[in-house]
Design a protein around this motif. Structure first.
Motif, mmCIF file in Angstrom:
data_model
loop_
_atom_site.group_PDB
_atom_site.id
_atom_site.type_symbol
_atom_site.label_atom_id
_atom_site.label_comp_id
_atom_site.label_asym_id
_atom_site.label_seq_id
_atom_site.Cartn_x
_atom_site.Cartn_y
_atom_site.Cartn_z
ATOM 1 N N LYS A 86 0.832 -1.210 0.000
ATOM 2 C CA LYS A 86 0.000 0.000 0.000
ATOM 3 C C LYS A 86 0.865 1.258 0.000
ATOM 4 O O LYS A 86 0.548 2.232 -0.688
ATOM 5 C CB LYS A 86 -0.938 -0.002 1.208
ATOM 6 N N GLN A 87 1.968 1.234 0.743
ATOM 7 C CA GLN A 87 2.868 2.387 0.775
ATOM 8 C C GLN A 87 3.490 2.610 -0.599
ATOM 9 O O GLN A 87 3.614 3.746 -1.057
ATOM 10 C CB GLN A 87 3.964 2.197 1.830
ATOM 11 N N ALA A 88 3.867 1.527 -1.280
ATOM 12 C CA ALA A 88 4.443 1.639 -2.625
ATOM 13 C C ALA A 88 3.405 2.199 -3.609
ATOM 14 O O ALA A 88 3.757 2.970 -4.509
ATOM 15 C CB ALA A 88 4.956 0.286 -3.101
ATOM 16 N N GLN A 89 2.140 1.819 -3.427
ATOM 17 C CA GLN A 89 1.082 2.360 -4.278
ATOM 18 C C GLN A 89 0.951 3.862 -4.073
ATOM 19 O O GLN A 89 0.823 4.624 -5.034
ATOM 20 C CB GLN A 89 -0.266 1.695 -3.960
ATOM 21 N N ILE A 90 1.000 4.282 -2.822
ATOM 22 C CA ILE A 90 0.880 5.712 -2.514
ATOM 23 C C ILE A 90 2.089 6.465 -3.055
ATOM 24 O O ILE A 90 1.946 7.515 -3.684
ATOM 25 C CB ILE A 90 0.734 5.935 -0.992
ATOM 26 N N ASP A 91 3.277 5.921 -2.835
ATOM 27 C CA ASP A 91 4.500 6.587 -3.297
ATOM 28 C C ASP A 91 4.548 6.698 -4.815
ATOM 29 O O ASP A 91 4.932 7.733 -5.355
ATOM 30 C CB ASP A 91 5.748 5.843 -2.805
ATOM 31 N N GLY A 92 4.156 5.626 -5.500
ATOM 32 C CA GLY A 92 4.204 5.611 -6.955
ATOM 33 C C GLY A 92 2.963 6.174 -7.610
ATOM 34 O O GLY A 92 2.925 6.369 -8.821
ATOM 35 N N GLN A 93 1.931 6.412 -6.834
ATOM 36 C CA GLN A 93 0.648 6.910 -7.308
ATOM 37 C C GLN A 93 0.122 6.094 -8.488
ATOM 38 O O GLN A 93 -0.366 6.632 -9.477
ATOM 39 C CB GLN A 93 0.748 8.387 -7.683
ATOM 40 N N LYS A 94 0.248 4.761 -8.353
ATOM 41 C CA LYS A 94 -0.288 3.867 -9.374
ATOM 42 C C LYS A 94 -0.667 2.552 -8.724
ATOM 43 O O LYS A 94 -0.206 2.221 -7.628
ATOM 44 C CB LYS A 94 0.735 3.620 -10.492
ATOM 45 N N ASP A 115 3.550 -8.246 -10.857
ATOM 46 C CA ASP A 115 4.999 -8.165 -11.048
ATOM 47 C C ASP A 115 5.624 -7.160 -10.075
ATOM 48 O O ASP A 115 6.702 -7.412 -9.523
ATOM 49 C CB ASP A 115 5.339 -7.776 -12.487
ATOM 50 N N ASP A 116 4.956 -6.039 -9.861
ATOM 51 C CA ASP A 116 5.450 -5.042 -8.911
ATOM 52 C C ASP A 116 5.471 -5.617 -7.496
ATOM 53 O O ASP A 116 6.413 -5.408 -6.733
ATOM 54 C CB ASP A 116 4.569 -3.787 -8.925
ATOM 55 N N ILE A 117 4.414 -6.345 -7.162
ATOM 56 C CA ILE A 117 4.317 -6.946 -5.828
ATOM 57 C C ILE A 117 5.394 -8.010 -5.653
ATOM 58 O O ILE A 117 6.029 -8.092 -4.598
ATOM 59 C CB ILE A 117 2.900 -7.513 -5.590
ATOM 60 N N LEU A 118 5.626 -8.816 -6.698
ATOM 61 C CA LEU A 118 6.692 -9.826 -6.631
ATOM 62 C C LEU A 118 8.039 -9.167 -6.400
ATOM 63 O O LEU A 118 8.851 -9.655 -5.601
ATOM 64 C CB LEU A 118 6.741 -10.642 -7.921
ATOM 65 N N ALA A 119 8.295 -8.076 -7.097
ATOM 66 C CA ALA A 119 9.571 -7.362 -6.928
ATOM 67 C C ALA A 119 9.706 -6.853 -5.497
ATOM 68 O O ALA A 119 10.781 -6.940 -4.897
ATOM 69 C CB ALA A 119 9.665 -6.220 -7.924
ATOM 70 N N LEU A 120 8.615 -6.346 -4.939
ATOM 71 C CA LEU A 120 8.631 -5.835 -3.578
ATOM 72 C C LEU A 120 8.868 -6.960 -2.571
ATOM 73 O O LEU A 120 9.675 -6.820 -1.645
ATOM 74 C CB LEU A 120 7.316 -5.108 -3.278
ATOM 75 N N ILE A 121 8.189 -8.088 -2.747
ATOM 76 C CA ILE A 121 8.366 -9.227 -1.843
ATOM 77 C C ILE A 121 9.793 -9.761 -1.946
ATOM 78 O O ILE A 121 10.419 -10.093 -0.937
ATOM 79 C CB ILE A 121 7.322 -10.325 -2.131
#
Length: 148
Positions: A34-42, A47-53
């Motif tokens: 959720k923080q990454a969504q807010i920071d990236g505003q998207k 794939d993004d979630i996999l990269a984060l995990i």
């Protein structure tokens, strides 16, 4: 079902089972997404979630080695437990033979002939291997293959 939905469902299951350590790790992962969504505003893709995990797992592996070196085995065990929960959400890891095969295909596809072409090869490999192999080790193998 998206990876985010999977994480939410597992969090609910952990709540029902009163599995506090697992619940804590899942809440932390969801919070980071959720923080990454807010920071990236998207909206975050799988794939993004996999990269984060994958990034979270890498951080914890570094912590495990530091705790082990420092003699804090209880903290190392705690970090390892977090790694185990997070790894459940990664796709099946690639075998060494599969990695070699994908590297060979990427070198052939990109027409790479020297180390100057390493970026092209890694650009082809990254989407195929994200969350399925340690990209740091893969880059070393690509480097060796291009130098040969």
């Amino acid at each position: 079902m998206s990876l985010f939905e999977q994480l939410n469902n597992e969090m609910k299951n952990a709540m029902r089972a009163k599995d506090k350590p697992r619940l804590s790790v899942l809440r932390m992962a969801i919070s980071a997404i959720k923080q990454a969504q807010i920071d990236g505003q998207k909206e975050m893709t799988d794939d993004d979630i996999l990269a984060l995990i994958t990034k979270m797992i890498k951080q914890r592996k570094e912590s495990v080695s530091m705790f082990t070196d420092g003699g804090r085995l209880d903290s190392a065990a705690s970090e390892q437990a977090e790694i185990d929960v997070l790894e459940e959400f990664l796709p099946q890891a690639l075998s060494a033979d599969e990695i070699k095969s994908l590297i060979a295909q990427a070198i052939e596809q990109s027409g790479a002939a020297s180390m100057a072409d390493m970026g092209k090869v890694m650009a082809l490999l990254k989407p195929q291997m994200q969350g399925r192999a340690d990209l740091g080790q893969v880059s070393g193998q690509v480097r060796a293959a291009l130098n040969a």
